[in-house]
Scaffold this motif. Sequence first.
Motif, PDB file in Angstrom:
ATOM      1  N   TYR A 180     -25.386  58.931  63.712  1.00 37.38           N
ATOM      2  CA  TYR A 180     -24.137  59.612  64.053  1.00 37.38           C
ATOM      3  C   TYR A 180     -24.311  60.597  65.211  1.00 37.38           C
ATOM      4  N   ARG A 181     -25.537  60.947  65.530  1.00 30.76           N
ATOM      5  CA  ARG A 181     -25.766  61.865  66.664  1.00 30.76           C
ATOM      6  C   ARG A 181     -25.779  61.142  68.002  1.00 30.76           C
ATOM      7  N   CYS A 182     -25.608  59.824  68.008  1.00 29.11           N
ATOM      8  CA  CYS A 182     -25.488  59.091  69.275  1.00 29.11           C
ATOM      9  C   CYS A 182     -24.159  59.420  69.948  1.00 29.11           C
ATOM     10  N   ASP A 183     -24.078  59.158  71.249  1.00 30.95           N
ATOM     11  CA  ASP A 183     -22.857  59.474  72.003  1.00 30.95           C
ATOM     12  C   ASP A 183     -21.671  58.648  71.529  1.00 30.95           C
ATOM     13  N   VAL A 184     -21.889  57.352  71.255  1.00 31.78           N
ATOM     14  CA  VAL A 184     -20.814  56.457  70.817  1.00 31.78           C
ATOM     15  C   VAL A 184     -21.278  55.743  69.553  1.00 31.78           C
TER      16      VAL A 184
ATOM     17  N   THR B 207     -16.667  51.087  61.049  1.00 35.29           N
ATOM     18  CA  THR B 207     -15.372  50.757  60.453  1.00 35.29           C
ATOM     19  C   THR B 207     -14.786  52.019  59.850  1.00 35.29           C
ATOM     20  N   ALA B 208     -13.472  52.017  59.666  1.00 35.27           N
ATOM     21  CA  ALA B 208     -12.821  53.184  59.076  1.00 35.27           C
ATOM     22  C   ALA B 208     -13.362  53.467  57.684  1.00 35.27           C
ATOM     23  N   ARG B 209     -13.700  52.410  56.964  1.00 32.56           N
ATOM     24  CA  ARG B 209     -14.212  52.578  55.596  1.00 32.56           C
ATOM     25  C   ARG B 209     -15.525  53.357  55.588  1.00 32.56           C
ATOM     26  N   GLU B 210     -16.453  53.002  56.473  1.00 28.00           N
ATOM     27  CA  GLU B 210     -17.748  53.680  56.490  1.00 28.00           C
ATOM     28  C   GLU B 210     -17.605  55.135  56.917  1.00 28.00           C
ATOM     29  N   ILE B 211     -16.802  55.395  57.947  1.00 25.16           N
ATOM     30  CA  ILE B 211     -16.583  56.774  58.391  1.00 25.16           C
ATOM     31  C   ILE B 211     -15.942  57.583  57.276  1.00 25.16           C
ATOM     32  N   GLY B 212     -14.951  56.995  56.604  1.00 25.23           N
ATOM     33  CA  GLY B 212     -14.240  57.710  55.549  1.00 25.23           C
ATOM     34  C   GLY B 212     -15.144  58.107  54.400  1.00 25.23           C
ATOM     35  N   PHE B 213     -15.983  57.187  53.939  1.00 29.22           N
ATOM     36  CA  PHE B 213     -16.864  57.507  52.822  1.00 29.22           C
ATOM     37  C   PHE B 213     -17.926  58.527  53.221  1.00 29.22           C
ATOM     38  N   ASP B 214     -18.449  58.421  54.442  1.00 32.68           N
ATOM     39  CA  ASP B 214     -19.441  59.410  54.873  1.00 32.68           C
ATOM     40  C   ASP B 214     -18.802  60.786  55.034  1.00 32.68           C
ATOM     41  N   TYR B 215     -17.550  60.833  55.455  1.00 29.31           N
ATOM     42  CA  TYR B 215     -16.833  62.109  55.529  1.00 29.31           C
ATOM     43  C   TYR B 215     -16.680  62.714  54.136  1.00 29.31           C
ATOM     44  N   LEU B 216     -16.341  61.889  53.146  1.00 24.88           N
ATOM     45  CA  LEU B 216     -16.217  62.381  51.776  1.00 24.88           C
ATOM     46  C   LEU B 216     -17.567  62.863  51.245  1.00 24.88           C
TER      47      LEU B 216
ATOM     48  N   LEU C 110     -15.711  54.632  67.553  1.00 26.04           N
ATOM     49  CA  LEU C 110     -14.860  53.483  67.834  1.00 26.04           C
ATOM     50  C   LEU C 110     -14.806  52.648  66.557  1.00 26.04           C
ATOM     51  N   LEU C 111     -13.629  52.606  65.943  1.00 22.69           N
ATOM     52  CA  LEU C 111     -13.484  52.016  64.618  1.00 22.69           C
ATOM     53  C   LEU C 111     -12.736  50.689  64.713  1.00 22.69           C
ATOM     54  N   THR C 112     -13.366  49.642  64.187  1.00 27.28           N
ATOM     55  CA  THR C 112     -12.786  48.307  64.224  1.00 27.28           C
ATOM     56  C   THR C 112     -12.492  47.829  62.807  1.00 27.28           C
TER      57      THR C 112
ATOM     58  N   LEU D 276     -23.805  64.294  57.426  1.00 29.18           N
ATOM     59  CA  LEU D 276     -23.943  63.006  58.095  1.00 29.18           C
ATOM     60  C   LEU D 276     -23.228  63.006  59.435  1.00 29.18           C
ATOM     61  N   LEU D 277     -21.966  63.400  59.426  1.00 33.41           N
ATOM     62  CA  LEU D 277     -21.148  63.365  60.635  1.00 33.41           C
ATOM     63  C   LEU D 277     -21.328  64.635  61.456  1.00 33.41           C
ATOM     64  N   PRO D 278     -21.181  64.549  62.766  1.00 28.92           N
ATOM     65  CA  PRO D 278     -21.185  65.750  63.600  1.00 28.92           C
ATOM     66  C   PRO D 278     -19.798  66.381  63.695  1.00 28.92           C
ATOM     67  N   GLY D 279     -18.901  65.993  62.798  1.00 30.06           N
ATOM     68  CA  GLY D 279     -17.516  66.443  62.858  1.00 30.06           C
ATOM     69  C   GLY D 279     -16.588  65.298  63.197  1.00 30.06           C
ATOM     70  N   LEU D 280     -15.317  65.613  63.319  1.00 31.98           N
ATOM     71  CA  LEU D 280     -14.298  64.615  63.664  1.00 31.98           C
ATOM     72  C   LEU D 280     -13.709  65.001  65.011  1.00 31.98           C
ATOM     73  N   CYS D 281     -14.370  64.559  66.068  1.00 35.26           N
ATOM     74  CA  CYS D 281     -13.993  64.974  67.422  1.00 35.26           C
ATOM     75  C   CYS D 281     -13.048  63.979  68.091  1.00 35.26           C
TER      76      CYS D 281
END
Length: 656
Positions: free
Chosen positions: A193-197, A201-210, A151-153, A245-250
């Motif tokens: 990141y292994r938690c259910d929810v 922020t979009a910035r943090e998800i984006g950098f961890d994806y990179l 959930l990205l704010t 870091l991420l479990p994927g982009l589900c």
Amino acid sequence: MSGAVLPRPGLAWGTYPQRPEPAGLPAWRVWVALVSRARVARLPRKLQRALHEATAQLRQADETARAALLARTRHALRREGLVPQALGAALALAADALGRRCGKVPYPSQLLAATLLLQGRFAEMATGEGKTLAMGLACAVAALAGAPVHLLTANDYLARRDRELLLPLYEELGLTSACIIAATPQAERAALYRCDVVHSTAREIGFDYLRDHVQHAGERDPRRLRALALGSADPAGTGAAAQPLLPGLCFALLDEADSLLLDEATTPLLLGVQGAAPDARIYYGVWRLARLLVPQQDYLLWPAQRRAELTPAGLARVAAAKARCGTQVLADLAHAALAARHLYERNRDYIVGAQGVMLIDEPTGRVAEGRRWQGPLHAMVQIKEGLAPEAGPVTAAQITYPRLFGRYLWLAGLSGTLADSAAQLHALYGVRVSRVPLAHPDRRRWQGERLFVSGAQRWQAVLGAVQREAALGRPVLVGTESVAASAELCALLACAGIAHQRLDAQQDADEAARIARAGVAGCITVATNIAGRGTDIQLDAAARAAGGLHVVVTHKHRSRRIERQLVGRCARQGDPGSAEALLALDDPLIAATWPRPVRAAAAVLVWHGVVPRWLAWPLTALAQRAQEATDAARRWQLASSERALDEALGYAGAGE
């Protein structure tokens, strides 16, 4: 998408689920988008019946029966997907948990919004109608179905606040949750990141994806990327790779979705490593040379694109400079110096504080933490402000928000202003927008637009409006275009002896307290933009009795959506409220659209300094529509060129 099984890491989707990026944007989307409109949504009848039955069952259930129903529903969601019977039971369980643990009973409109999100759709839900609870319901149901939910704010404050608000709901349903913000240590993120929810922020998800892609893709090795998507962490057999870091982009739910997908579409996230410090002598030399260049003769400016370019004569002057670098490098430095000098303004595009030059995010008016301009521009702005040019990062990987969110297997979002962007969202992302009906009647009174010849006359009119409404005991919110404009208006208010408070990029630290005071009777707040800030404006009894919050718009935004965000701060949840627009002919957007003769002709028609109302709307609305069309064309061009570059590089996170 009704009945679909939500994606989750495992044998079916791989250990790092994500959507393959299409090779290009289909041309038919543009034509379909021309007739794409947001339509009012309704709950399907089968889902209504299932929801009603489960709600009635829960009213008479004890704790044992609730636990049994929760277990059956969780199993059904994972086995059968979001079929009406399982979805209705899950929504009823989430709504019941929300009421019992948080004391908040969801409105039918919030249940409808949650259903739309679970269908992978985008929904316009008016400000103040309870978007946070609607997204919390959708998160809970998706997590029960086994999907890792992001959930990205808009910012760290809202991510923390929403998670704290929804934590009792998650705990009641046996779900785990986490909040990842800029201050979260990297060593802890993989576990969180292994938690259910996950609230972030979009910035943090984006950098961890990179970071995941840089770590696992090697030197742009397509075999590693394909193996990662299929679930193999070490395809080359070189030893166990570190856990991503991420479990994927589900599953991603976007708060203020239009801001992320459209307003931020052209701002890439750059993952870099520290580069070498710039040669200060060369930078200072080019800065001094840029002061000597003659406009039109040596260089040209394009303010709308924030771009400066040397003419052949200017290029010759720069090439003649004695420096230990090539002509092209000197030209790039000169372009950056000219842009910093003429096209970027302090307190509009950036502020200077303890951390040096800090960029301002235009849609929200907030400081963009950790963001820098690309290339030598940032260093040139530092020189402009009397600071030493610092070493910038060297890009190791980059991605834009549209490409990042396009890789989620399930994407949905909410905003109060999505309907205006329905065509663009359909063209760029292939998503449809639905409207959620209001839970309460709309009591907002729109008092129209007034257009003044000059900014000085406009500010005097703003002072009059503020005094008029405050005298009635109403709180007043005045929206400005920049930090400088806020400072100018606050100085005028102070000279007039009018007590007020200010909210812009320089007051981010205590913004929650300032917003909380904005609903007090007689309180006057001057704010630089308001997207993502106004969720906590609550009226006290005296303010509600006096007529509610009054909003004053003082400039024309590049987009109707940003303007609606400001106006939407009043008359929330059935409260009274009103809004008006007091604009000026020398407003940057109007001045950039209409040539001087047109504005001079409009000024001739002035009566007491005000352009007639029948002429005000065409002048302002057409200027705004022209800017929206320009921005939409830029997004389409960027989306097409990015995919072409991505295909040529063969690597999802490659930088230039």
